[in-house]
Design a protein around this motif. Structure first.
Motif, short mmCIF file in Angstrom:
data_model
loop_
_atom_site.label_atom_id
_atom_site.label_comp_id
_atom_site.label_asym_id
_atom_site.label_seq_id
_atom_site.Cartn_x
_atom_site.Cartn_y
_atom_site.Cartn_z
N GLN A 1 6.02 3.06 -0.03
CA GLN A 1 5.20 2.02 -0.20
C GLN A 1 5.67 1.24 0.85
OE1 GLN A 1 4.36 0.14 -4.34
NE2 GLN A 1 5.70 -1.40 -3.42
N LYS A 2 4.46 0.41 1.39
CA LYS A 2 4.57 -0.58 2.50
C LYS A 2 5.33 -1.76 1.81
CE LYS A 2 2.19 -2.91 5.91
NZ LYS A 2 0.85 -3.47 6.57
N GLN A 3 6.36 -2.18 2.68
CA GLN A 3 7.21 -3.15 2.10
C GLN A 3 6.43 -4.70 2.04
OE1 GLN A 3 11.11 -3.38 3.78
NE2 GLN A 3 11.49 -1.11 3.36
N GLY B 1 0.84 -1.25 -0.25
CA GLY B 1 -0.09 0.01 -0.03
C GLY B 1 0.78 1.18 -0.08
N THR B 2 -0.16 2.26 -0.30
CA THR B 2 0.94 3.80 -0.42
C THR B 2 0.54 4.58 0.70
OG1 THR B 2 0.69 3.57 -2.72
CG2 THR B 2 1.05 5.69 -1.81
N LEU B 3 1.77 5.13 1.15
CA LEU B 3 1.60 6.02 2.26
C LEU B 3 1.91 7.36 1.91
CD1 LEU B 3 1.31 6.66 5.37
CD2 LEU B 3 3.85 6.33 5.51
N VAL C 1 8.14 1.18 5.36
CA VAL C 1 7.85 1.87 4.23
C VAL C 1 9.39 2.10 3.56
CG1 VAL C 1 6.89 3.77 3.29
CG2 VAL C 1 5.69 2.51 5.06
N GLU C 2 9.17 1.62 2.29
CA GLU C 2 10.07 2.11 1.01
C GLU C 2 9.90 3.49 0.74
OE1 GLU C 2 12.48 0.59 -2.81
OE2 GLU C 2 10.85 -0.75 -1.86
N VAL C 3 10.62 4.51 0.92
CA VAL C 3 10.64 5.78 0.62
C VAL C 3 10.76 6.13 -1.02
CG1 VAL C 3 11.43 8.07 0.67
CG2 VAL C 3 11.44 6.68 2.91
N GLY C 4 9.88 6.27 -1.43
CA GLY C 4 9.84 6.60 -2.97
C GLY C 4 10.30 7.74 -3.54
N ALA C 5 9.77 8.89 -2.63
CA ALA C 5 9.94 10.35 -2.97
C ALA C 5 9.80 11.34 -1.58
CB ALA C 5 9.27 11.09 -4.15
#
Length: 256
Positions: A249-251, A134-136, A194-198
């Motif tokens: 995005q949640k890992q 999922g997206t945070l 959570v993997e940081v995307g931006a």
């Protein structure tokens, strides 16, 4: 930019809205579903919830204020999305007293961490509300923007106070209980899984530009919006932004 909250309010929301909309569109494409389940913690009167619902998504807003939830209900009805917006009274610390754990494709946590006793717990709860992958979307007050604003207003002692204060506060009269650096926010998010995307700097220039200039100069608003968008992802400007936005995005695999 096609911000649904123009004109003046768009200066505060445009960058986040465009990033969020793109992220939701990508999530829709990946999931193969037209409608997502979105949770907006501290969503108040629906500044983001209602536009998200207008995209076709189902939105649950959790907010501690009954008055805000009443305004949300009215706003959703006026926008024709009352059937896709649900408001429940609660807060981020007691989140799972009112919503399902692991039940959402995207979680918005905007303007919440500044006011909670334990920001790390707040982030963990927001992440725990997400489905796998999922997206945070996390938005919080930035330390550097406050320091710069106080200094430009001639309040140099307060600027120095904010710079050295663990919570980033410039004094007893500061209405914001806590501010963050980009590094602090990304660390909170990463520790929560959570993997940081931006990371985006929000309101880098908007709070420093005289309102009369934006309101009266032809084309100034659009030009300022474009400048904000251009600077948002540049790390050099994160340290002076009024707000910081982290998208991640949640890992873990998506088991929807």
């Amino acid at each position: 930019m096609s911000d649904p909250m123009r004109p003046r309010a768009s200066l505060r929301t445009a960058v986040v809205w465009e990033v969020l909309k793109d992220a939701l569109d990508a999530k829709v494409e990946a999931a193969g579903s037209d409608a997502l389940d979105v949770l907006d913690t501290g969503g108040g009167t629906g500044n983001f919830a209602v536009p998200v619902a207008r995209l076709g998504h189902r939105v649950t807003v959790v907010d501690p204020s009954p008055n805000a939830l009443f305004a949300l209900e009215r706003r959703a009805a006026e926008a024709g999305v009352a059937d896709r917006v649900r408001g429940v009274q609660g807060d981020i610390h007691g989140l799972f007293d009112v919503v399902e754990r692991g039940g959402y494709d995207a979680v918005l946590c905007h303007g919440v961490l500044e006011y909670v006793d334990d920001p790390a717990e707040g982030v963990r709860n927001a992440v725990d509300a997400l489905r796998p992958s999922g997206t945070l979307s996390l938005l919080a007050a930035g330390l550097g923007g406050a320091v710069l604003a106080r200094a430009l207003a001639g309040h140099f002692t307060e600027a120095r106070q904010a710079l050295g204060d663990p919570a980033g506060r410039w004094g007893d009269g500061d209405p914001v209980p806590r501010r963050f650096t980009a590094e602090q926010l990304t660390e909170l998010v990463a520790k929560a899984g959570v993997e940081v995307g931006a990371v985006h700097g929000v309101r880098v220039f908007a709070d420093l530009v005289p309102g009369a200039l934006v309101d009266t100069e032809p084309g100034a608003l659009d030009a300022l919006l474009q400048l904000e968008a251009a600077a948002a992802e540049l790390p050099a400007f994160h340290s002076v932004a009024t707000q910081l936005h982290v998208l991640g995005q949640k890992q873990g695999p998506d088991r929807r």
